[in-house]
Design an enzyme around this catalytic site. Structure first.
Site, PDB file in Angstrom:
ATOM      1  N   ASP A   8      14.169   3.098  -1.944  1.00  0.00           N
ATOM      2  CA  ASP A   8      14.777   2.918  -3.263  1.00  0.00           C
ATOM      3  C   ASP A   8      15.014   4.315  -3.833  1.00  0.00           C
ATOM      4  O   ASP A   8      14.894   5.319  -3.120  1.00  0.00           O
ATOM      5  CB  ASP A   8      13.948   1.980  -4.152  1.00  0.00           C
ATOM      6  CG  ASP A   8      12.639   2.593  -4.633  1.00  0.00           C
ATOM      7  OD1 ASP A   8      12.351   3.762  -4.290  1.00  0.00           O
ATOM      8  OD2 ASP A   8      11.899   1.896  -5.354  1.00  0.00           O
ATOM      9  N   HIS A   9      15.353   4.359  -5.120  1.00  0.00           N
ATOM     10  CA  HIS A   9      15.718   5.641  -5.736  1.00  0.00           C
ATOM     11  C   HIS A   9      14.580   6.663  -5.739  1.00  0.00           C
ATOM     12  O   HIS A   9      14.826   7.857  -5.755  1.00  0.00           O
ATOM     13  CB  HIS A   9      16.193   5.400  -7.171  1.00  0.00           C
ATOM     14  CG  HIS A   9      15.239   4.590  -7.995  1.00  0.00           C
ATOM     15  ND1 HIS A   9      15.079   3.235  -7.795  1.00  0.00           N
ATOM     16  CD2 HIS A   9      14.368   4.934  -8.972  1.00  0.00           C
ATOM     17  CE1 HIS A   9      14.167   2.782  -8.657  1.00  0.00           C
ATOM     18  NE2 HIS A   9      13.715   3.789  -9.367  1.00  0.00           N
ATOM     19  N   CYS A  66       9.370   3.200  -0.757  1.00  0.00           N
ATOM     20  CA  CYS A  66       9.604   3.132  -2.200  1.00  0.00           C
ATOM     21  C   CYS A  66       8.562   4.022  -2.860  1.00  0.00           C
ATOM     22  O   CYS A  66       8.037   4.928  -2.216  1.00  0.00           O
ATOM     23  CB  CYS A  66       9.591   1.693  -2.705  1.00  0.00           C
ATOM     24  SG  CYS A  66       8.051   0.782  -2.442  1.00  0.00           S
ATOM     25  N   GLY A  67       8.258   3.791  -4.131  1.00  0.00           N
ATOM     26  CA  GLY A  67       7.287   4.655  -4.797  1.00  0.00           C
ATOM     27  C   GLY A  67       5.910   4.538  -4.172  1.00  0.00           C
ATOM     28  O   GLY A  67       5.239   5.542  -3.915  1.00  0.00           O
ATOM     29  N   THR A  68       5.499   3.316  -3.921  1.00  0.00           N
ATOM     30  CA  THR A  68       4.161   3.059  -3.355  1.00  0.00           C
ATOM     31  C   THR A  68       4.190   2.514  -1.934  1.00  0.00           C
ATOM     32  O   THR A  68       3.149   2.494  -1.275  1.00  0.00           O
ATOM     33  CB  THR A  68       3.440   2.000  -4.208  1.00  0.00           C
ATOM     34  OG1 THR A  68       4.250   0.816  -4.203  1.00  0.00           O
ATOM     35  CG2 THR A  68       3.217   2.488  -5.636  1.00  0.00           C
ATOM     36  N   VAL A  70       4.424  -0.545  -1.574  1.00  0.00           N
ATOM     37  CA  VAL A  70       3.914  -1.904  -1.777  1.00  0.00           C
ATOM     38  C   VAL A  70       5.047  -2.911  -1.985  1.00  0.00           C
ATOM     39  O   VAL A  70       5.093  -3.959  -1.327  1.00  0.00           O
ATOM     40  CB  VAL A  70       2.929  -1.938  -2.969  1.00  0.00           C
ATOM     41  CG1 VAL A  70       2.534  -3.365  -3.307  1.00  0.00           C
ATOM     42  CG2 VAL A  70       1.698  -1.105  -2.651  1.00  0.00           C
ATOM     43  N   GLY A  71       5.960  -2.600  -2.902  1.00  0.00           N
ATOM     44  CA  GLY A  71       7.070  -3.525  -3.155  1.00  0.00           C
ATOM     45  C   GLY A  71       7.875  -3.771  -1.889  1.00  0.00           C
ATOM     46  O   GLY A  71       8.238  -4.919  -1.579  1.00  0.00           O
ATOM     47  N   HIS A  99      -2.693  -4.061  17.035  1.00  0.00           N
ATOM     48  CA  HIS A  99      -3.327  -5.360  16.798  1.00  0.00           C
ATOM     49  C   HIS A  99      -2.401  -6.387  16.154  1.00  0.00           C
ATOM     50  O   HIS A  99      -2.536  -7.583  16.402  1.00  0.00           O
ATOM     51  CB  HIS A  99      -4.557  -5.197  15.890  1.00  0.00           C
ATOM     52  CG  HIS A  99      -5.701  -4.499  16.553  1.00  0.00           C
ATOM     53  ND1 HIS A  99      -7.000  -4.629  16.139  1.00  0.00           N
ATOM     54  CD2 HIS A  99      -5.741  -3.642  17.614  1.00  0.00           C
ATOM     55  CE1 HIS A  99      -7.805  -3.898  16.903  1.00  0.00           C
ATOM     56  NE2 HIS A  99      -7.056  -3.281  17.812  1.00  0.00           N
ATOM     57  N   ASN A 100      -1.510  -5.933  15.276  1.00  0.00           N
ATOM     58  CA  ASN A 100      -0.691  -6.867  14.499  1.00  0.00           C
ATOM     59  C   ASN A 100       0.761  -6.894  14.951  1.00  0.00           C
ATOM     60  O   ASN A 100       1.569  -7.616  14.358  1.00  0.00           O
ATOM     61  CB  ASN A 100      -0.740  -6.507  13.005  1.00  0.00           C
ATOM     62  CG  ASN A 100      -2.156  -6.247  12.518  1.00  0.00           C
ATOM     63  OD1 ASN A 100      -2.493  -5.106  12.190  1.00  0.00           O
ATOM     64  ND2 ASN A 100      -3.002  -7.261  12.504  1.00  0.00           N
ATOM     65  N   ARG A 110       5.436   8.338  -3.652  1.00  0.00           N
ATOM     66  CA  ARG A 110       4.557   8.848  -4.706  1.00  0.00           C
ATOM     67  C   ARG A 110       3.100   8.904  -4.222  1.00  0.00           C
ATOM     68  O   ARG A 110       2.207   9.225  -4.992  1.00  0.00           O
ATOM     69  CB  ARG A 110       4.648   7.947  -5.943  1.00  0.00           C
ATOM     70  CG  ARG A 110       5.991   8.012  -6.638  1.00  0.00           C
ATOM     71  CD  ARG A 110       6.110   6.947  -7.719  1.00  0.00           C
ATOM     72  NE  ARG A 110       7.358   7.095  -8.461  1.00  0.00           N
ATOM     73  CZ  ARG A 110       7.889   6.144  -9.213  1.00  0.00           C
ATOM     74  NH1 ARG A 110       7.286   4.972  -9.341  1.00  0.00           N
ATOM     75  NH2 ARG A 110       9.015   6.354  -9.849  1.00  0.00           N
ATOM     76  N   HIS A 134      -4.894 -10.667  20.569  1.00  0.00           N
ATOM     77  CA  HIS A 134      -4.168 -10.552  19.302  1.00  0.00           C
ATOM     78  C   HIS A 134      -2.978 -11.506  19.220  1.00  0.00           C
ATOM     79  O   HIS A 134      -2.497 -11.818  18.136  1.00  0.00           O
ATOM     80  CB  HIS A 134      -3.671  -9.127  19.101  1.00  0.00           C
ATOM     81  CG  HIS A 134      -4.772  -8.112  19.146  1.00  0.00           C
ATOM     82  ND1 HIS A 134      -5.781  -8.068  18.206  1.00  0.00           N
ATOM     83  CD2 HIS A 134      -5.043  -7.132  20.046  1.00  0.00           C
ATOM     84  CE1 HIS A 134      -6.620  -7.090  18.510  1.00  0.00           C
ATOM     85  NE2 HIS A 134      -6.198  -6.514  19.628  1.00  0.00           N
ATOM     86  N   ARG A 137      -3.208 -14.734  17.138  1.00  0.00           N
ATOM     87  CA  ARG A 137      -3.233 -14.478  15.692  1.00  0.00           C
ATOM     88  C   ARG A 137      -1.850 -14.091  15.182  1.00  0.00           C
ATOM     89  O   ARG A 137      -1.430 -14.513  14.096  1.00  0.00           O
ATOM     90  CB  ARG A 137      -4.235 -13.362  15.390  1.00  0.00           C
ATOM     91  CG  ARG A 137      -5.642 -13.742  15.799  1.00  0.00           C
ATOM     92  CD  ARG A 137      -6.512 -12.535  16.027  1.00  0.00           C
ATOM     93  NE  ARG A 137      -7.812 -12.926  16.578  1.00  0.00           N
ATOM     94  CZ  ARG A 137      -8.669 -12.079  17.116  1.00  0.00           C
ATOM     95  NH1 ARG A 137      -8.389 -10.800  17.183  1.00  0.00           N
ATOM     96  NH2 ARG A 137      -9.822 -12.510  17.591  1.00  0.00           N
TER      97      ARG A 137
END
Ligand code: RB5
Length: 148
Positions: A8-9, A66-68, A70-71, A99-100, A110, A134, A137
Site C-alpha cells: 500500500d502507500h 503494508c504498514g504492519t 497485518v492487514g 511447516h505451513n 513500519r 504437516h 494439517r
C-alpha cells in the site's frame, strides 16, 4: 521462480528496494502489482491482485507489504489456497514455509528495516516445505476451515 509483489502507500519505497533485491537474483522474475505512487490507497486491493495470480498459478509466491503486514495477511488469507504469514523475523519466515507451506509473505514497512526485510525474504524463498506430518494439517486449512 515467479513472484508477485504488492504494497500500500506506506510501503512503496520498501517494495522498490525488495524488487531491486530480487532482481539481483537470476532465477527470480518479479511482477510488481503496484502501487507506484504514495497516494493513499487500500491494502486489500493489492492483496487480492497478488493472491489471484497465485490462485491462477501464474506466479509461485506473493510478497505483500503494508504498514504492519497485518492487514495484508488478513486480506490474503481470505483467498482459498492462500497461506499468508506476517513475519518480522527470519525464523518464522523459514518455519512457515517448512511447516505451513506458506505461499504469501507479508511484513510491515513500519516494523522492519530494509536489510531485515531482505533477510526475511531470503529465509522464506530458500526454505522448502517439508510435507509429511504437516500435509494433513495444511489440507485441513482448505478442507474445513472455510466457515460461513
Ligand atoms: C495504513 O495506515 C495502515 O493501516 C496499513 O498500511 C496497514 O498497516 C494495515 O494493516
Amino acid at each position: 521462480m515467479k513472484i508477485a509483489i504488492g504494497s500500500d502507500h506506506t510501503a512503496v519505497d520498501l517494495k522498490k528496494e525488495i524488487i531491486e533485491f530480487l532482481n539481483t537474483k537470476n532465477n527470480i522474475e518479479v511482477i510488481d502489482l503496484g502501487p507506484s505512487s504514495k497516494e493513499r490507497t487500500d491494502y486489500p486491493l493489492y492483496a487480492h491482485d497478488v493472491c489471484t495470480l497465485i490462485q491462477q498459478k501464474q506466479v509461485d509466491y506473493g510478497i505483500l507489504i503494508c504498514g504492519t503486514g497485518v492487514g495484508m495477511s488478513i486480506a490474503a488469507n481470505k483467498h482459498l489456497g492462500i497461506r499468508a504469514v506476517v513475519c518480522s523475523d527470519t525464523f518464522s519466515a523459514k518455519a512457515s514455509k517448512q511447516h505451513n507451506d506458506s505461499n504469501v509473505l507479508c511484513f510491515g514497512a513500519r516494523v522492519v528495516g530494509s536489510e531485515l526485510a531482505k533477510d526475511i525474504v531470503d529465509s522464506f524463498l530458500n526454505a522448502e516445505y517439508e510435507g509429511g506430518r504437516h500435509q494433513k494439517r495444511v489440507d485441513m486449512l482448505d478442507d474445513y476451515l472455510i466457515i460461513k
